[in-house]
Design an enzyme around this catalytic site. Structure first.
Site, PDB file in Angstrom:
ATOM      1  N   LYS A 154       1.009  -1.278   0.048  1.00  0.00           N
ATOM      2  CA  LYS A 154       0.076  -0.263  -0.204  1.00  0.00           C
ATOM      3  C   LYS A 154       0.728   1.233  -0.046  1.00  0.00           C
ATOM      4  CE  LYS A 154      -1.795   2.664   3.111  1.00  0.00           C
ATOM      5  NZ  LYS A 154      -1.798   3.920   2.323  1.00  0.00           N
ATOM      6  N   GLY A 207       6.630   4.458   8.365  1.00  0.00           N
ATOM      7  CA  GLY A 207       5.863   5.791   8.839  1.00  0.00           C
ATOM      8  C   GLY A 207       5.888   6.523  10.082  1.00  0.00           C
ATOM      9  N   SER A 208       4.901   7.058  10.555  1.00  0.00           N
ATOM     10  CA  SER A 208       5.268   7.625  11.931  1.00  0.00           C
ATOM     11  C   SER A 208       5.083   6.864  12.995  1.00  0.00           C
ATOM     12  CB  SER A 208       3.976   8.895  11.884  1.00  0.00           C
ATOM     13  OG  SER A 208       2.625   8.040  12.016  1.00  0.00           O
ATOM     14  N   THR A 209       5.688   7.365  14.083  1.00  0.00           N
ATOM     15  CA  THR A 209       5.713   6.435  15.317  1.00  0.00           C
ATOM     16  C   THR A 209       4.267   6.321  15.730  1.00  0.00           C
ATOM     17  OG1 THR A 209       7.845   7.110  15.729  1.00  0.00           O
ATOM     18  CG2 THR A 209       6.673   6.536  17.726  1.00  0.00           C
ATOM     19  N   VAL A 211       1.425   6.145  14.267  1.00  0.00           N
ATOM     20  CA  VAL A 211       0.804   4.784  13.741  1.00  0.00           C
ATOM     21  C   VAL A 211       1.372   3.601  13.859  1.00  0.00           C
ATOM     22  CG1 VAL A 211       0.112   4.041  11.214  1.00  0.00           C
ATOM     23  CG2 VAL A 211      -0.304   6.432  11.772  1.00  0.00           C
ATOM     24  N   GLY A 212       2.679   3.360  13.878  1.00  0.00           N
ATOM     25  CA  GLY A 212       3.552   2.510  14.080  1.00  0.00           C
ATOM     26  C   GLY A 212       3.213   1.739  15.397  1.00  0.00           C
ATOM     27  N   GLU A 229       9.582   1.003  10.917  1.00  0.00           N
ATOM     28  CA  GLU A 229      10.627   2.132  10.343  1.00  0.00           C
ATOM     29  C   GLU A 229       9.991   3.299  10.934  1.00  0.00           C
ATOM     30  OE1 GLU A 229      13.793   1.152  10.167  1.00  0.00           O
ATOM     31  OE2 GLU A 229      13.798  -0.681   9.544  1.00  0.00           O
ATOM     32  N   CYS A 263      13.257  10.858   7.397  1.00  0.00           N
ATOM     33  CA  CYS A 263      13.292  10.253   8.902  1.00  0.00           C
ATOM     34  C   CYS A 263      14.816  10.497   9.399  1.00  0.00           C
ATOM     35  CB  CYS A 263      12.835   8.732   8.791  1.00  0.00           C
ATOM     36  SG  CYS A 263      13.699   7.709   7.565  1.00  0.00           S
ATOM     37  N   GLU A 355       9.637  15.582  15.736  1.00  0.00           N
ATOM     38  CA  GLU A 355      10.198  15.517  14.602  1.00  0.00           C
ATOM     39  C   GLU A 355       9.301  16.511  13.602  1.00  0.00           C
ATOM     40  OE1 GLU A 355       8.633  11.819  12.303  1.00  0.00           O
ATOM     41  OE2 GLU A 355      10.479  11.733  11.584  1.00  0.00           O
TER      42      GLU A 355
HETATM   43  P1  NAD Z   1       1.924   7.827   8.313  1.00  0.00           P
HETATM   44  O1  NAD Z   1       2.118   7.107   9.514  1.00  0.00           O
HETATM   45  O2  NAD Z   1       1.012   8.777   8.453  1.00  0.00           O
HETATM   46  O3  NAD Z   1       1.665   6.864   7.110  1.00  0.00           O
HETATM   47  C1  NAD Z   1       2.353   6.147   6.625  1.00  0.00           C
HETATM   48  C2  NAD Z   1       1.668   4.939   5.946  1.00  0.00           C
HETATM   49  O4  NAD Z   1       0.881   4.215   7.029  1.00  0.00           O
HETATM   50  C3  NAD Z   1       0.702   5.479   4.955  1.00  0.00           C
HETATM   51  O5  NAD Z   1       0.725   4.580   3.715  1.00  0.00           O
HETATM   52  C4  NAD Z   1      -0.769   5.780   5.477  1.00  0.00           C
HETATM   53  O6  NAD Z   1      -1.821   5.582   4.528  1.00  0.00           O
HETATM   54  C5  NAD Z   1      -0.781   4.143   6.407  1.00  0.00           C
HETATM   55  N1  NAD Z   1      -1.544   4.524   7.576  1.00  0.00           N
HETATM   56  C6  NAD Z   1      -2.110   5.398   8.223  1.00  0.00           C
HETATM   57  N2  NAD Z   1      -2.697   5.038   9.417  1.00  0.00           N
HETATM   58  C7  NAD Z   1      -2.949   3.644   9.069  1.00  0.00           C
HETATM   59  C8  NAD Z   1      -3.433   2.635   9.783  1.00  0.00           C
HETATM   60  N3  NAD Z   1      -4.287   3.118  10.867  1.00  0.00           N
HETATM   61  N4  NAD Z   1      -3.224   1.486   9.560  1.00  0.00           N
HETATM   62  C9  NAD Z   1      -2.278   0.981   8.629  1.00  0.00           C
HETATM   63  N5  NAD Z   1      -1.726   1.910   7.936  1.00  0.00           N
HETATM   64  C10 NAD Z   1      -2.077   3.160   8.207  1.00  0.00           C
HETATM   65  O7  NAD Z   1       3.339   8.367   8.046  1.00  0.00           O
HETATM   66  P2  NAD Z   1       3.904   9.544   6.634  1.00  0.00           P
HETATM   67  O8  NAD Z   1       3.288  10.837   7.489  1.00  0.00           O
HETATM   68  O9  NAD Z   1       3.468   8.864   5.608  1.00  0.00           O
HETATM   69  O10 NAD Z   1       5.360   9.465   6.807  1.00  0.00           O
HETATM   70  C11 NAD Z   1       6.136  10.224   7.608  1.00  0.00           C
HETATM   71  C12 NAD Z   1       6.672   9.478   8.743  1.00  0.00           C
HETATM   72  O11 NAD Z   1       7.403   8.063   8.332  1.00  0.00           O
HETATM   73  C13 NAD Z   1       7.720  10.221   9.423  1.00  0.00           C
HETATM   74  O12 NAD Z   1       7.514  10.067  10.832  1.00  0.00           O
HETATM   75  C14 NAD Z   1       9.059   9.630   9.166  1.00  0.00           C
HETATM   76  O13 NAD Z   1      10.170   9.746   9.978  1.00  0.00           O
HETATM   77  C15 NAD Z   1       8.609   8.238   8.774  1.00  0.00           C
HETATM   78  N6  NAD Z   1       9.709   7.556   8.188  1.00  0.00           N
HETATM   79  C16 NAD Z   1      10.368   6.551   8.516  1.00  0.00           C
HETATM   80  C17 NAD Z   1      11.500   5.598   7.743  1.00  0.00           C
HETATM   81  C18 NAD Z   1      12.359   5.035   8.562  1.00  0.00           C
HETATM   82  O14 NAD Z   1      12.781   4.104   7.848  1.00  0.00           O
HETATM   83  N7  NAD Z   1      12.482   4.874   9.739  1.00  0.00           N
HETATM   84  C19 NAD Z   1      11.426   6.192   6.487  1.00  0.00           C
HETATM   85  C20 NAD Z   1      10.495   7.353   6.010  1.00  0.00           C
HETATM   86  C21 NAD Z   1       9.831   7.805   6.710  1.00  0.00           C
END
Ligand code: NAD
Length: 453
Positions: A154, A207-209, A211-212, A229, A263, A355
């Site tokens: 996705k 993605g974000s911490t 949502v992680g 990540e 990130c 961040e």
């Molecule tokens: P996000 O967490 O908002 O979204 C990431 C992904 O998760 C998107 O595809 C989103 O649609 C999906 N998502 C959102 N809610 C969800 C849910 N409830 N269940 C499952 N999937 C869901 O993050 P973002 O704003 O797209 O990205 C930025 C963040 O990503 C920053 O915090 C950045 O530091 C982090 N990031 C980390 C790394 C790494 O390797 N550590 C790399 C790139 C980005």
């Protein structure tokens, strides 16, 4: 039917409409990926390797096209977008060696021998953020496919276009239907379904911490494997004995690359007090010289933020802070914020702790090595960081002292596909890239064979 209008962040103009998958469509595609798994897993290793190499070649033949899509969709500079498309090719080539090297071990035991196997998991769900759509797609997809899994992926709502095209290129290269399925959709629909669907055996989330944490809690329901990540707030630590000119010349690219939406952004600069004024002077020249231009201009070094909403978030961090200086940014309808250097007043300020995910860096002085390490570690994150010093012993001590997964000495390089990448603390769980990454998409099984004694 729901759809999403993709916007060019440099102009705020619509680019195209993308269909967002429903829950029912997601389920059907997960089932198709599950049906494709036995044949993909059973394929002779050399044949699977050859298909991945062919996939890499097809991507290679489309680097310019993929870069052009990313420039329009994500506002990435041409230089970055071209590197990113090349990174997809490189990851596929690197992990194409996996199928023929997915070794187990043999362990002598009383009464026989024990042999181990790395078995693929089945369907792997990969969830990608908007900041680096192509590389992060590849970091999960390439080792997962190489290890014999099928993949549902996705992309982020804001940046689905390169992932959709790479999914088409996979079919063109001869990957069987259902082996790699790109499913554009909402996080709350498609992403959450990867977590709850019992046929998805692992979720690789970037993605974000916030949502992680939710993904990890959801995966716990089924004891589902997950790697995370997540975010970062990395430190760039400059000692007075460093080559200050070199450190200052590279510092803007360590945080303002991809407009700070990285990130690994070194968004905190710590400078040893005797070098503080000289370093800031050099940094000002470097920041003002950055070419912040519409990314259609191939000499652009920094583009816009991804969305109006992201610009608002970033501007929020700049209210009431002491801005030392900024670079330039174009006028116009795009989501522009100039590179901005903030003099932090304390380590409690949000601009120092959180961040920002925009072109903003905060600077503070420190007095000695112990204080530098303590300040670098005073964060819930631990993804990346840099140390500039002329003393190799200090470089080693500080690198060992900083709690982060990816550090560079006298360099701001963060990611290589052949070395492991991942975070400490709330920056994540697990390691991507490097030679061991495919094992994260397998289970290790041991089989005892009795010798009849
Ligand atoms: P996000 O967490 O908002 O979204 C990431 C992904 O998760 C998107 O595809 C989103 O649609 C999906 N998502 C959102 N809610 C969800 C849910 N409830 N269940 C499952 N999937 C869901 O993050 P973002 O704003 O797209 O990205 C930025 C963040 O990503 C920053 O915090 C950045 O530091 C982090 N990031 C980390 C790394 C790494 O390797 N550590 C790399 C790139 C980005």
């Amino acid at each position: 039917m729901t759809s999403y209008t993709v916007i060019n962040p440099a102009t705020a103009e619509p680019v195209t409409e993308v269909h967002l998958a429903s829950l029912e469509e997601t389920d059907a595609l997960v089932e198709r990926a599950h049906a494709a798994f036995p044949a993909w897993r059973a394929m002779a290793p050399g044949e699977r390797a050859a298909l991945l190499r062919r996939f890499a070649s097809v991507v290679d033949a489309h680097i310019e096209e993929l870069a052009e899509i990313e420039v329009r969709n994500a506002g990435h500079t041409w230089g970055n977008a071209t590197w990113e498309a090349g990174n997809v090719r490189d990851c596929l080539n690197y992990y194409s060696a996996t199928p023929e090297r997915l070794f187990g071990r043999q362990i002598p035991v009383p009464g026989g021998i024990d042999v181990t196997f790395h078995e693929p998991l089945g369907v792997v769900g990969i969830i990608v953020p908007w900041n680096f759509p192509m590389p992060i797609m590849a970091w999960g997809m390439a080792p997962a496919l190489a290890a014999g899994n099928t993949v549902v992926l996705k992309p982020a709502e804001l940046t689905p276009l390169t992932a959709i095209r790479i999914g088409e290129l996979a079919l063109e290269a001869g990957l069987p239907e259902g082996v790699l399925t790109v499913i554009p959709g909402k996080g709350s629909v498609v992403g959450e379904r990867f977590v709850t669907h019992p046929l998805v055996r692992k979720v690789a989330f970037t993605g974000s911490t916030a949502v992680g944490k939710r993904i990890m809690a959801g995966c716990a329901e089924q004891v589902k494997r997950c790697t995370l990540e997540l975010g970062g707030k990395s430190a760039n630590v400059i000692f007075a004995d460093a080559d200050l000119a070199k450190a200052a010349a590279s510092a803007p690219y360590a945080v303002f690359d991809n407009a700070g939406q990285d990130c690994c952004a070194r968004s905190r600069i710590l400078v040893e007090r005797p070098a503080y004024d000289e370093f800031l002077g050099l940094l000002e020249t470097a920041v003002k010289n950055m070419a912040v231009l519409d990314p259609q201009d191939r000499s652009s070094e920094m583009g816009p933020l991804i969305s109006a909403q992201q610009r608002e978030v970033v501007q929020g961090y700049l209210e009431g802070v002491d801005v030392a200086f900024t670079g330039s940014a174009p006028d116009g309808n795009g989501f522009w914020v100039p590179p901005t250097v903030v003099l932090a007043e304390s380590t409690d300020q949000p601009v120092w702790r959180e961040e920002v995910f925009g072109p903003v860096v905060a600077v503070l002085p420190f007095d000695d090595e112990a204080e530098a390490v303590a300040m670098a570690n005073d964060t819930e994150y631990g993804l990346s960081g840099s140390i500039f010093t002329g003393d190799v012993g200090r470089a080693l001590r500080v690198a060992r002292g900083i709690e982060a997964g990816n550090l560079s000495v006298n360099s701001n390089s963060a990611v290589r596909y052949w070395t492991p990448f991942g975070g400490f603390k709330q920056s994540g769980l697990g390691r991507e890239l490097g030679p061991d990454a495919p094992n994260a998409f397998t289970e290790e099984k041991n089989v005892f064979i009795a010798d009849g004694s």
